[in-house]
Enzyme design. Sequence first.
Site, PDB file in Angstrom:
ATOM      1  N   ASP A  36       0.745  -1.204   0.169  1.00 31.23           N
ATOM      2  CA  ASP A  36       0.035  -0.478  -0.111  1.00 31.23           C
ATOM      3  C   ASP A  36       1.169   1.149  -0.205  1.00 31.23           C
ATOM      4  OD1 ASP A  36      -3.327   0.110   1.036  1.00 31.23           O
ATOM      5  OD2 ASP A  36      -2.350   1.975   0.967  1.00 31.23           O
ATOM      6  N   ASP A  61       3.635   2.095  -4.303  1.00 31.06           N
ATOM      7  CA  ASP A  61       2.238   2.806  -5.280  1.00 31.06           C
ATOM      8  C   ASP A  61       2.655   1.856  -5.924  1.00 31.06           C
ATOM      9  OD1 ASP A  61       1.025   4.918  -6.829  1.00 31.06           O
ATOM     10  OD2 ASP A  61       2.820   6.189  -6.128  1.00 31.06           O
ATOM     11  N   VAL A  62       1.167   1.218  -7.007  1.00 25.75           N
ATOM     12  CA  VAL A  62       1.071   0.875  -7.659  1.00 25.75           C
ATOM     13  C   VAL A  62       1.139   1.287  -8.977  1.00 25.75           C
ATOM     14  CG1 VAL A  62      -0.439  -0.802  -6.896  1.00 25.75           C
ATOM     15  CG2 VAL A  62      -1.539   1.351  -7.865  1.00 25.75           C
ATOM     16  N   ASN A  89      -5.679  -5.371  -6.393  1.00 29.23           N
ATOM     17  CA  ASN A  89      -6.752  -4.791  -5.587  1.00 29.23           C
ATOM     18  C   ASN A  89      -6.683  -3.106  -5.084  1.00 29.23           C
ATOM     19  OD1 ASN A  89      -9.305  -4.371  -3.404  1.00 29.23           O
ATOM     20  ND2 ASN A  89      -7.756  -3.856  -2.370  1.00 29.23           N
ATOM     21  N   TYR A 154     -13.789   7.208 -12.887  1.00 25.93           N
ATOM     22  CA  TYR A 154     -13.941   5.983 -12.284  1.00 25.93           C
ATOM     23  C   TYR A 154     -14.346   4.316 -13.867  1.00 25.93           C
ATOM     24  CZ  TYR A 154     -14.824   2.176  -8.428  1.00 25.93           C
ATOM     25  OH  TYR A 154     -14.661   0.733  -7.990  1.00 25.93           O
ATOM     26  N   THR A 189     -16.381   0.372   2.644  1.00 25.15           N
ATOM     27  CA  THR A 189     -15.390   0.775   3.509  1.00 25.15           C
ATOM     28  C   THR A 189     -14.684   2.461   3.472  1.00 25.15           C
ATOM     29  OG1 THR A 189     -14.614   0.919   0.561  1.00 25.15           O
ATOM     30  CG2 THR A 189     -14.612  -1.564   1.242  1.00 25.15           C
TER      31      THR A 189
HETATM   32  P1  NAD Z   1     -10.003   1.506   0.444  1.00 21.88           P
HETATM   33  O1  NAD Z   1      -9.877   3.476   0.246  1.00 21.88           O
HETATM   34  O2  NAD Z   1     -10.628   0.780   1.290  1.00 21.88           O
HETATM   35  O3  NAD Z   1      -8.900   0.820   0.052  1.00 21.88           O
HETATM   36  C1  NAD Z   1      -7.801   1.366  -1.061  1.00 21.88           C
HETATM   37  C2  NAD Z   1      -6.508   0.982  -0.242  1.00 21.88           C
HETATM   38  O4  NAD Z   1      -5.668   1.545  -1.911  1.00 21.88           O
HETATM   39  C3  NAD Z   1      -6.092   2.388   0.293  1.00 21.88           C
HETATM   40  O5  NAD Z   1      -5.134   1.241   1.833  1.00 21.88           O
HETATM   41  C4  NAD Z   1      -5.616   2.499  -0.168  1.00 21.88           C
HETATM   42  O6  NAD Z   1      -4.318   3.307   0.724  1.00 21.88           O
HETATM   43  C5  NAD Z   1      -5.138   1.993  -1.500  1.00 21.88           C
HETATM   44  N1  NAD Z   1      -3.616   2.511  -2.540  1.00 21.88           N
HETATM   45  C6  NAD Z   1      -4.178   3.805  -2.604  1.00 21.88           C
HETATM   46  N2  NAD Z   1      -3.760   4.440  -4.187  1.00 21.88           N
HETATM   47  C7  NAD Z   1      -2.952   3.466  -3.638  1.00 21.88           C
HETATM   48  C8  NAD Z   1      -1.505   3.818  -4.553  1.00 21.88           C
HETATM   49  N3  NAD Z   1      -1.227   4.802  -5.722  1.00 21.88           N
HETATM   50  N4  NAD Z   1      -0.803   2.620  -5.080  1.00 21.88           N
HETATM   51  C9  NAD Z   1      -0.913   1.502  -3.473  1.00 21.88           C
HETATM   52  N5  NAD Z   1      -1.907   1.639  -2.622  1.00 21.88           N
HETATM   53  C10 NAD Z   1      -2.819   2.386  -3.335  1.00 21.88           C
HETATM   54  O7  NAD Z   1     -11.546   1.041  -1.017  1.00 21.88           O
HETATM   55  P2  NAD Z   1     -11.770  -0.349  -1.077  1.00 21.88           P
HETATM   56  O8  NAD Z   1     -13.856  -0.134  -0.837  1.00 21.88           O
HETATM   57  O9  NAD Z   1     -11.016  -1.182   0.110  1.00 21.88           O
HETATM   58  O10 NAD Z   1     -11.160  -0.404  -2.863  1.00 21.88           O
HETATM   59  C11 NAD Z   1     -10.780  -1.387  -3.228  1.00 21.88           C
HETATM   60  C12 NAD Z   1     -11.127  -1.628  -4.866  1.00 21.88           C
HETATM   61  O11 NAD Z   1     -12.469  -2.180  -4.641  1.00 21.88           O
HETATM   62  C13 NAD Z   1     -10.929  -0.346  -5.248  1.00 21.88           C
HETATM   63  O12 NAD Z   1     -10.032  -0.655  -6.987  1.00 21.88           O
HETATM   64  C14 NAD Z   1     -12.307   0.081  -5.805  1.00 21.88           C
HETATM   65  O13 NAD Z   1     -12.183   0.539  -6.647  1.00 21.88           O
HETATM   66  C15 NAD Z   1     -12.728  -1.266  -5.539  1.00 21.88           C
HETATM   67  N6  NAD Z   1     -14.311  -1.443  -5.218  1.00 21.88           N
HETATM   68  C16 NAD Z   1     -15.143  -0.963  -4.067  1.00 21.88           C
HETATM   69  C17 NAD Z   1     -16.018  -0.678  -4.019  1.00 21.88           C
HETATM   70  C18 NAD Z   1     -16.663  -0.140  -3.052  1.00 21.88           C
HETATM   71  O14 NAD Z   1     -18.128   0.341  -3.046  1.00 21.88           O
HETATM   72  N7  NAD Z   1     -16.213  -0.103  -1.742  1.00 21.88           N
HETATM   73  C19 NAD Z   1     -17.204  -0.919  -4.480  1.00 21.88           C
HETATM   74  C20 NAD Z   1     -16.378  -1.824  -6.200  1.00 21.88           C
HETATM   75  C21 NAD Z   1     -15.327  -1.773  -6.505  1.00 21.88           C
END
Ligand code: NAD
Length: 270
Positions: A36, A61-62, A89, A154, A189
Site C-alpha cells: 500500500d 505505489d502501484v 486491488n 472511475y 469501506t
Molecule cells: P479503500 O479506500 O478502503 O482501500 C483502497 C486502498 O488502496 C487504500 O488502502 C489506499 O491507501 C490504497 N491505494 C490508493 N492509492 C494507491 C496507490 N497509488 N498505490 C497503492 N495503494 C494505493 O477502498 P476499497 O473500497 O477497499 O477499494 C478496493 C478496490 O475495490 C478498489 O479497486 C475499488 O475501486 C474497488 N471497489 C470498491 C467498491 C466499494 O464500494 N468499496 C465497489 C466496487 C469496487
Amino acid sequence: MPTDRKAIFITGAASGIGLAAAKRFAAEGWLVGLSDIDGPGLKTALAAIGGDNAGFTVLHDVRKEDEWERALDAFMEASGGRLDVLLNNAGIARYGWFTEQGRADFDDQIDINLRGVILGAYLGHERLKHTPGSRLINIASLASLSGSPRLAVYSATKFAVRGLSEALDIEFMRSGVRVSCVEPTVIETPLLDKASAPGGPNFREAITQGMGGGLPVEQAAEVIWRAAHDDALHYPVGEAPEAMLQEILPRIEETRTRWAEMFKAGLVTN
Ligand code: NAD
C-alpha cells in the site's frame, strides 16, 4: 528455499476490501504480502491480521514500475519463490459530475485504477507463471458493467479493467496463469467517504439513498477467496452485478471457448 505455503500479494491492502482479503487468506494459513502507499495503515493492518502470518508489508505505489519490481521481488524472497495469487486491488474513486472534475481527478483514477493494474498484470505474470495453478485477480466493479453517472472516469477505468481481464484470461492460457475479475456492488469501506470532494455531491449519502448502503466487506473477501480457487472468469459480489453479468456471459464464454479450441488445435502460431 521452496515452500508449501501458498502466497498472495495484495495491493491496497491497508484498508477495505484488500485488508479483508488479507485477513481471509491469512486465516487459511497463506503467506500474505500487504502492499500500500499508506505506511501507518500497513502497520495497523498487519497487527489486525495477527495469527502466525508473520506477514510481509511493503510501501508500494502501484503507479510506479520500479516499486512494483522491488515489492514483488522482496515478497517472493519471503515466500520462497512462489506467487500463487496476485490481487490487483488498489483503487480510488472521485465522485462528482464529469464536467466539474479536474485533470488531477482524471489522471489519478486512470493512473491508479488502470495503469497500476496493467503494470501489476504485466510484472505479476512474469512471476506467476513459475507457480503452477497461479492466478491474477483484478478488482473491477459494478461500474464496469454499466456506466455510472458521477463516476464517469472511475467507471471508464473499471470497464477497462474488465476488458483487460477478459483478454488476459485468454492470452495467459498459454502460460497456465488463470485470470479472474471481481465485480463488487457497493461495499462498506472507507472509499465511500474518501470518494467525495469537499463541497461536492456526497457519495455515501447518494449510495445510502439509492441502494440502502453497502454490503459488508467480508462478503467481498469471501468472493475473492472463491476466485482464487474456482474456475470462473467473473465473480460478482452482490445481486446487481450478478444479474448484469448473466446477460453478457454467453458472449464472453463464446470468445473464450473459440480461442481455447484454437490453442488446442495448434492454430495460433504467432
Ligand atoms: P479503500 O479506500 O478502503 O482501500 C483502497 C486502498 O488502496 C487504500 O488502502 C489506499 O491507501 C490504497 N491505494 C490508493 N492509492 C494507491 C496507490 N497509488 N498505490 C497503492 N495503494 C494505493 O477502498 P476499497 O473500497 O477497499 O477499494 C478496493 C478496490 O475495490 C478498489 O479497486 C475499488 O475501486 C474497488 N471497489 C470498491 C467498491 C466499494 O464500494 N468499496 C465497489 C466496487 C469496487
